[in-house]
Design an enzyme around this catalytic site. Structure first.
Site, PDB file in Angstrom:
ATOM      1  N   CYS A  96       0.802  -1.223   0.000  1.00 48.71           N
ATOM      2  CA  CYS A  96       0.000   0.000   0.000  1.00 48.71           C
ATOM      3  C   CYS A  96       0.844   1.286   0.000  1.00 48.71           C
ATOM      4  CB  CYS A  96      -1.011  -0.039   1.144  1.00 48.71           C
ATOM      5  SG  CYS A  96      -2.406   1.063   0.841  1.00 48.71           S
ATOM      6  N   ARG A 130     -12.295   6.971  -1.532  1.00 45.78           N
ATOM      7  CA  ARG A 130     -11.229   6.013  -1.266  1.00 45.78           C
ATOM      8  C   ARG A 130     -11.658   4.639  -1.780  1.00 45.78           C
ATOM      9  NH1 ARG A 130      -7.341   7.760   1.992  1.00 45.78           N
ATOM     10  NH2 ARG A 130      -6.681   5.653   2.499  1.00 45.78           N
ATOM     11  N   HIS A 196      -3.728  -5.369   2.344  1.00 44.19           N
ATOM     12  CA  HIS A 196      -3.408  -5.547   3.765  1.00 44.19           C
ATOM     13  C   HIS A 196      -4.136  -6.802   4.234  1.00 44.19           C
ATOM     14  CE1 HIS A 196      -2.139  -1.305   4.198  1.00 44.19           C
ATOM     15  NE2 HIS A 196      -3.187  -1.000   3.468  1.00 44.19           N
TER      16      HIS A 196
HETATM   17  N1  GLN Z   1      -1.931   6.957   2.184  1.00 44.46           N
HETATM   18  C1  GLN Z   1      -2.094   6.100   1.052  1.00 44.46           C
HETATM   19  C2  GLN Z   1      -3.454   6.251   0.379  1.00 44.46           C
HETATM   20  O1  GLN Z   1      -4.431   6.547   1.009  1.00 44.46           O
HETATM   21  C3  GLN Z   1      -1.831   4.654   1.431  1.00 44.46           C
HETATM   22  C4  GLN Z   1      -2.781   4.131   2.455  1.00 44.46           C
HETATM   23  C5  GLN Z   1      -2.409   2.757   2.956  1.00 44.46           C
HETATM   24  O2  GLN Z   1      -1.235   2.409   3.086  1.00 44.46           O
HETATM   25  N2  GLN Z   1      -3.431   1.996   3.347  1.00 44.46           N
HETATM   26  O3  GLN Z   1      -3.552   6.068  -0.812  1.00 44.46           O
END
Ligand code: GLN
Length: 240
Positions: A96, A130, A196
């Site tokens: 990620c 998101r 994850h």
């Molecule tokens: N900050 C990054 C995003 O939101 C990665 C987030 C994460 O590692 N879950 O894209």
């Protein structure tokens, strides 16, 4: 002589959301259960990396604000070493936020964070929602197509450059950008993914495959009754 898996965790205290450190616990346990050695080192802000001293480099996910500090530090203290490590075939596993920083850039509004350019990809944090939810992909790491299941939550949309291969194709979920059906990146032993879970407790086969690639060995199977149940549950959560 017994083989030893030498792991280096990059920024373990900054790049560790969704219990990403569990990936290291799985690598360690599966080495120990097989009688293999396991060594864990860490390299964080301001610290160098010895490109020849580790078989597997690991970086987890992070919030945008932690990524800002990490991105600058990676340029200053780790970029060259990571290129040398990848060139000698060390495994690099990036999840990620760490995955985003393997590429050329991560653009957040009018700010562009530099990546270390280990793979050709760009990530842009757009205006859209998101990309969140359970996810399953199909990936082939040289032993035939297998499912990797996990959980994704990222604002960034990642686009691979023309010569770059994804880690897998999305079966369920959003993947790199919610549009092209691809997830992650794989160039030789450099692997990036949005998944994850943590990733490896839900996909023990992947932990073993990474260990095989890192050490150049073939591992005997373990009794994976519990691990298979965890994998099955992650797949069901994603609807696969
Ligand atoms: N900050 C990054 C995003 O939101 C990665 C987030 C994460 O590692 N879950 O894209």
């Amino acid at each position: 002589m017994t083989a030893t898996l030498r792991v280096c965790a990059l920024y373990p205290e900054l790049m560790n959301i969704y219990a990403d450190r569990g990936n290291i616990a799985v690598l360690r346990a599966r080495c120990e259960w097989r009688g293999l050695g396991f060594e864990l080192a860490a390299s964080s802000l301001g610290e160098d990396v010895d490109p020849g001293a580790h078989d597997l480099f690991y970086i987890g996910g992070g919030q945008d604000r932690d990524q800002i500090a990490v991105a600058e530090d990676m340029q200053a203290t780790k970029r060259d070493a990571m290129h040398q490590a990848a060139a000698r075939g060390a495994v690099v596993l990036a999840v990620c936020g760490g995955y985003q920083l393997l590429g050329e850039s991560y653009t957040l509004g009018d700010r562009e964070l530099p990546g270390i350019g280990l793979v050709d990809l760009r990530t842009v944090r757009g205006e859209g929602e998101r990309l969140i939810g359970n996810c399953a992909i199909e990936a082939d790491l040289g032993t035939g197509p297998r499912v990797i299941a996990g959980f994704e939550n990222h604002g960034g949309r990642t686009h691979l450059g023309p010569g770059e291969q994804p880690l897998g194709r999305v079966l369920r979920g959003h993947g790199n950008n919610g549009a092209d059906g691809f997830e992650g990146v794989r160039r030789d032993n450099v692997i990036g993914t949005y998944l994850h879970g943590p990733l490896l407790p839900k996909n023990a086969w992947l932990a073993d495959r990474l260990t095989e690639l890192a050490l150049g060995v073939e591992l005997e199977p373990l009794d994976d009754t519990l691990e298979d149940a965890a994998h099955g549950s992650a797949r069901r959560a994603a609807g696969v």
